[in-house]
Scaffold this active site. Structure first.
Site, PDB file in Angstrom:
ATOM      1  CG  HIS A 100      40.266  31.476  47.259  1.00  0.00           C
ATOM      2  ND1 HIS A 100      39.149  32.248  47.198  1.00  0.00           N
ATOM      3  CD2 HIS A 100      41.303  32.332  47.407  1.00  0.00           C
ATOM      4  CE1 HIS A 100      39.480  33.527  47.303  1.00  0.00           C
ATOM      5  NE2 HIS A 100      40.804  33.600  47.426  1.00  0.00           N
ATOM      6  CG  ASP A 103      36.645  29.766  47.583  1.00  0.00           C
ATOM      7  OD1 ASP A 103      36.864  30.030  48.778  1.00  0.00           O
ATOM      8  OD2 ASP A 103      37.023  30.480  46.636  1.00  0.00           O
ATOM      9  CD  GLU A 231      43.062  40.222  43.933  1.00  0.00           C
ATOM     10  OE1 GLU A 231      42.825  39.148  43.350  1.00  0.00           O
ATOM     11  OE2 GLU A 231      42.345  40.678  44.845  1.00  0.00           O
ATOM     12  CD  GLU A 267      39.498  43.219  45.182  1.00  0.00           C
ATOM     13  OE1 GLU A 267      39.939  42.085  44.887  1.00  0.00           O
ATOM     14  OE2 GLU A 267      38.961  43.480  46.262  1.00  0.00           O
ATOM     15  CG  HIS A 270      42.600  45.095  46.538  1.00  0.00           C
ATOM     16  ND1 HIS A 270      43.154  43.871  46.204  1.00  0.00           N
ATOM     17  CD2 HIS A 270      41.564  44.813  47.364  1.00  0.00           C
ATOM     18  CE1 HIS A 270      42.476  42.909  46.801  1.00  0.00           C
ATOM     19  NE2 HIS A 270      41.505  43.457  47.508  1.00  0.00           N
ATOM     20  CG  ASP A 306      39.002  44.493  50.021  1.00  0.00           C
ATOM     21  OD1 ASP A 306      38.591  45.270  49.152  1.00  0.00           O
ATOM     22  OD2 ASP A 306      39.512  43.381  49.756  1.00  0.00           O
ATOM     23  CG  ASP A 338      37.180  39.659  45.210  1.00  0.00           C
ATOM     24  OD1 ASP A 338      36.423  39.203  46.087  1.00  0.00           O
ATOM     25  OD2 ASP A 338      38.422  39.673  45.326  1.00  0.00           O
TER      26      ASP A 338
HETATM   27  C1  XLS Z   1      41.078  39.852  49.045  1.00  0.00           C
HETATM   28  C2  XLS Z   1      41.298  39.466  47.666  1.00  0.00           C
HETATM   29  C3  XLS Z   1      40.957  38.030  47.325  1.00  0.00           C
HETATM   30  C4  XLS Z   1      41.592  37.658  46.019  1.00  0.00           C
HETATM   31  C5  XLS Z   1      41.736  36.194  45.789  1.00  0.00           C
HETATM   32  O1  XLS Z   1      41.048  41.012  49.390  1.00  0.00           O
HETATM   33  O2  XLS Z   1      40.626  40.353  46.839  1.00  0.00           O
HETATM   34  O3  XLS Z   1      39.581  37.839  47.300  1.00  0.00           O
HETATM   35  O4  XLS Z   1      40.903  38.203  44.951  1.00  0.00           O
HETATM   36  O5  XLS Z   1      42.482  35.580  46.764  1.00  0.00           O
HETATM   37 NI    NI Z   2      40.302  40.154  44.806  1.00  0.00          NI
HETATM   38 NI    NI Z   3      39.786  42.284  47.912  1.00  0.00          NI
END
Ligand code: XLS
Ligand code: NI
Ligand code: NI
Length: 437
Positions: A100, A103, A231, A267, A270, A306, A338
């Site tokens: 990001h 970061d 995402e 992900e 998720h 998460d 991640d």
């Molecule tokens: C948060 C997300 C984040 C994305 C990028 O739950 O996974 O880390 O991958 O913003």
């Molecule tokens: Ni992510």
């Molecule tokens: Ni995540």
């Protein structure tokens, strides 16, 4: 280059019998599996935020590990993180990374100061990439942490917040392009709502789509030829996240004519939060031509948030790699960890041990998925299950010449249809045999 993790050697492949913790048991980068090297099949990436920033703070307590890398002020901290990140990637043999904007450099007092900080660190990253042969898998803008985004960024009811988000995305796309990134991610952390009493859903979605359209146009204008990704995530932080899951997100992208430029970044954690399996989400993306990239992690099915754990469940990685192989593998995307170490795993070597665990779990998953594909039993079984559609009448359904009348005439001419067994238990047992036999 052993400045930040002097106690950690370069991690090598030693094979499954090795008991050396700092070695790969299954990941052998140069070995060919299913037509490509493992490095090419897996395209591992380091996440900047979990690896170099997150230090263990949770709702109930502060940091448990030190991610200052021996530095003090913002500028030296940014450089130290970059140095530590590239050392870690080198030692683990990871070729890609993701970040990001916030970061790589912390936010300053003003937008101009923040941009200046980015302009200072981006050339450093470019040089490190060049020197160590590393690449940016994707970049993104953090549009969720600052309090200005508490009601959303692209879905904020305030125009000045929306414009600030636009400025942040503009800069984040610019630096992604400058660093040769092949992807740009939209994860809508605050793009959702808590109550319809204060929310105009249609307006918010229209605004979000307009922001994504402008981002696409700007990216293409400045020479970004990679993929934009959305995402999906169903909840956390918002109760209703607009990009709930792959299917919901695809509906949004299709409605606003963004498919093609936009693909999905799936992900694992998720997926399970949305009540789906990881492989379900990958399949939905793939059959819609929107399989892009993967955020590799795993959740705890007993917890409702998460947890972003490093993936170690080999059933999950095998079934995911099966989907990825069947989708034709990665093009611009890859497997971005991640994932973060558990709060009590607070030694620097725990980060390495965690990456080794995740990389080996996916490497083993790839080996097993390739074995399953090459065995062919499951593919053949699936083919047989739908074989009746290979008849002339079956084909007429897909070429559009079948009608309800033609199907009714057929049904009337036939005895009561027999439904075949799905044989799930037998297939599950065979999967075990293919994996462990
Ligand atoms: C948060 C997300 C984040 C994305 C990028 O739950 O996974 O880390 O991958 O913003
Ligand atoms: Ni992510
Ligand atoms: Ni995540």
């Amino acid at each position: 280059m052993s400045q930040y993790f002097p106690q950690i050697p370069v991690i090598r492949y030693e094979g499954p019998a090795s008991r050396e913790p700092l070695s790969f048991k299954y990941y052998n980068a140069g070995e060919t599996i299913h037509g490509k090297t493992m490095a090419e099949q897996l395209r591992f990436a380091m996440s900047y935020w979990h690896t170099l920033c997150a230090a263990g703070t949770d709702m109930f307590g502060g940091d448990t590990s030190d991610k200052s890398f021996g530095s003090g002020d913002a500028a030296s901290l940014a450089r130290a993180k970059a140095g530590a990140g590239f050392e870690l990637m080198n030692k683990l043999g990871i070729e890609y990374y993701c970040f990001h904007d916030r970061d790589i450099a912390t936010e300053g007092e003003t937008l101009a100061e923040t941009s200046r900080r980015l302009d200072e660190i981006v050339p450093v990253l470019a040089e490190l990439q060049q020197e160590h042969g590393k690449k940016l898998l994707w970049g993104t803008a953090n549009l969720f942490a600052n309090k200005r985004y508490m009601n959303g960024a692209g879905t904020s009811p305030r125009l000045d917040v929306y414009a600030y988000a636009a400025a942040q995305i503009k800069k984040a796309i610019e630096i992604t392009v400058e660093l040769g990134g092949r992807g740009y991610v939209f994860w809508g952390g605050r793009e959702g709502y808590e109550t319809l009493l204060n929310t105009d859903m249609k307006k918010e979605l229209d605004h979000l789509a307009a922001l994504m359209t402008m981002s696409r146009d700007y990216g293409r204008k400045i020479g970004f030829t990679g993929d934009f990704y959305v995402e999906p995530k169903p909840k956390e932080p918002m109760k209703h996240q607009y990009d709930f899951d792959a299917a919901t997100t695809l509906n949004f992208l299709r409605a606003y004519d963004l498919l093609g430029d936009f693909k999905l970044n799936i992900e694992a954690n998720h997926a399970t939060l949305a009540g789906h399996t990881f492989e379900h989400e990958l399949r939905v993306a793939a059959i819609n031509g929107a399989f892009g990239s993967v955020d590799a992690n795993q959740g705890d099915l007993l917890l409702g948030w998460d947890t972003d754990q490093f993936p170690t469940n080999v059933y999950d990685t095998t079934l995911a790699m099966l989907e990825i192989l069947r989708a034709g593998g990665f093009t611009n995307g890859g497997l971005n960890f991640d994932a973060k170490t558990r709060r009590p795993s607070n030694r620097p070597e725990d980060i390495f041990l965690a990456y080794i665990a995740g990389m080996d779990a996916f490497a083993l998953g790839l080996r097993l998925a390739a074995r399953i594909e090459e065995d062919g039993f499951l593919t053949e079984n699936l083919k047989q299950r739908y074989a009746s559609f290979d008849s002339e009448l079956g084909r007429s359904i897909m070429d559009g010449t079948a009608t309800l009348e033609s199907l009714a005439a057929y049904a009337e001419s036939r005895p009561e249809p027999v439904a075949d067994s799905g044989a799930q238990e037998y297939l599950e047992a065979t999967l075990n045999q293919l994996m462990f036999g």
